[in-house]
Enzyme design. Sequence first.
Site, PDB file in Angstrom:
ATOM      1  N   LYS A  96      -6.092  -7.758  -4.675  1.00  0.00           N
ATOM      2  CA  LYS A  96      -4.905  -6.900  -4.781  1.00  0.00           C
ATOM      3  C   LYS A  96      -4.199  -7.058  -6.125  1.00  0.00           C
ATOM      4  O   LYS A  96      -3.619  -6.113  -6.644  1.00  0.00           O
ATOM      5  CB  LYS A  96      -3.932  -7.221  -3.652  1.00  0.00           C
ATOM      6  CG  LYS A  96      -4.393  -6.723  -2.287  1.00  0.00           C
ATOM      7  CD  LYS A  96      -3.318  -6.978  -1.246  1.00  0.00           C
ATOM      8  CE  LYS A  96      -3.772  -6.489   0.114  1.00  0.00           C
ATOM      9  NZ  LYS A  96      -2.727  -6.627   1.135  1.00  0.00           N
ATOM     10  N   ASP A 103       1.947  -1.731   1.286  1.00  0.00           N
ATOM     11  CA  ASP A 103       2.277  -2.881   2.158  1.00  0.00           C
ATOM     12  C   ASP A 103       3.788  -2.975   2.394  1.00  0.00           C
ATOM     13  O   ASP A 103       4.226  -3.225   3.523  1.00  0.00           O
ATOM     14  CB  ASP A 103       1.785  -4.198   1.540  1.00  0.00           C
ATOM     15  CG  ASP A 103       0.304  -4.447   1.829  1.00  0.00           C
ATOM     16  OD1 ASP A 103      -0.222  -3.866   2.796  1.00  0.00           O
ATOM     17  OD2 ASP A 103      -0.317  -5.231   1.083  1.00  0.00           O
TER      18      ASP A 103
END
Length: 287
Positions: free
Chosen positions: A75, A111
């Site tokens: 990520k 997220d």
Amino acid sequence: MARGPWIEGTTGVVGIFGDPVDHSLSPRMHNAGFAELGIDFVYVPFRVSRRHLKDALRSLRTLGVVGVNITVPFKEDAIKYLDSVTPAARAIGAVNTVRPEGKKLVGDNTDASGFSAALSARGFRARRKRVLVIGAGGAARAVVYGLLGSGTIDIVVANRTLAKAVRLVRSFQRKGVDLRASGLDLLDDFDFLDSRQLVVNCTPVGLKGECFLDYDVDSTPADCLHFDLAYGEKPTPFLRMAAAAKRPTVDGRHMLLHQGAQAFKLFTGRKAPLEAMARALGIKLAD
Ligand code: NAP
């Protein structure tokens, strides 16, 4: 056009890059969403090694892939291979969604908004609340970003490595918000825990069958919501501990669902069918 039992030349390909990826529930969740709406897309897991990450991302344009999610451990690394990232991804320092847009590769992070949406769906309003965040990795950064966006006024980030919590707190410091770093010793401090309305576990502790950290759940108020980002086949030790103390809980699959729903919209332009995707994850929307 609806997809039949086969993948056709017209099928839109999306997927996930990670290493490993075999545990990921995202293929199951997204493919259930495509089937529910009858749209011609397929979601494929791609196990990518670190040394091939750059090539794998570049290949998205070459192969006409619609987009991918990015998971552990890429990520943060993925950002350096992209042409642009959204302000949320820039602030968090991580991407979980990448799409080719014309000649550019664009990164986003769903997220933080997925976490906030999961809280709202649970009926929890983060505005002016006091929160304990356990952990200071990429997921904790997304959670803190989401909480700040929702108007939370008091956040303590407790981490095993104090220096990392301090770095996180420094990067999100803003006026009017009490944002502090701590070691894990705070997890058994009665006076402190008694002041919390939400505790979020952003560590993977418990996923390998080990006990959770030395955390005094009984010192939190009776209505203190316990949210575990980590999830597995069974409730995690953190959630089991909270449930045994009769504290309300939220399972990490709810965040997975809501971050996935936002990625679904980016990939397909369609509103995600939440119920069908939740069913595929084995959760109920109101859980
Ligand atoms: P990460 O960047 O590797 O950070 C891990 C964090 O956990 C660090 O703060 C680390 O502390 C702490 N930690 C690890 N092992 C520990 C131990 N034995 N004792 C105490 N602290 C420990 O990972 P991440 O990307 O933030 O992900 C964290 C968790 O959230 C993972 O389980 C991930 O699967 C989950 N997650 C779920 C979702 C969802 O949609 N539900 C989304 C994102 C992430 P140190 O700094 O001291 O190493």
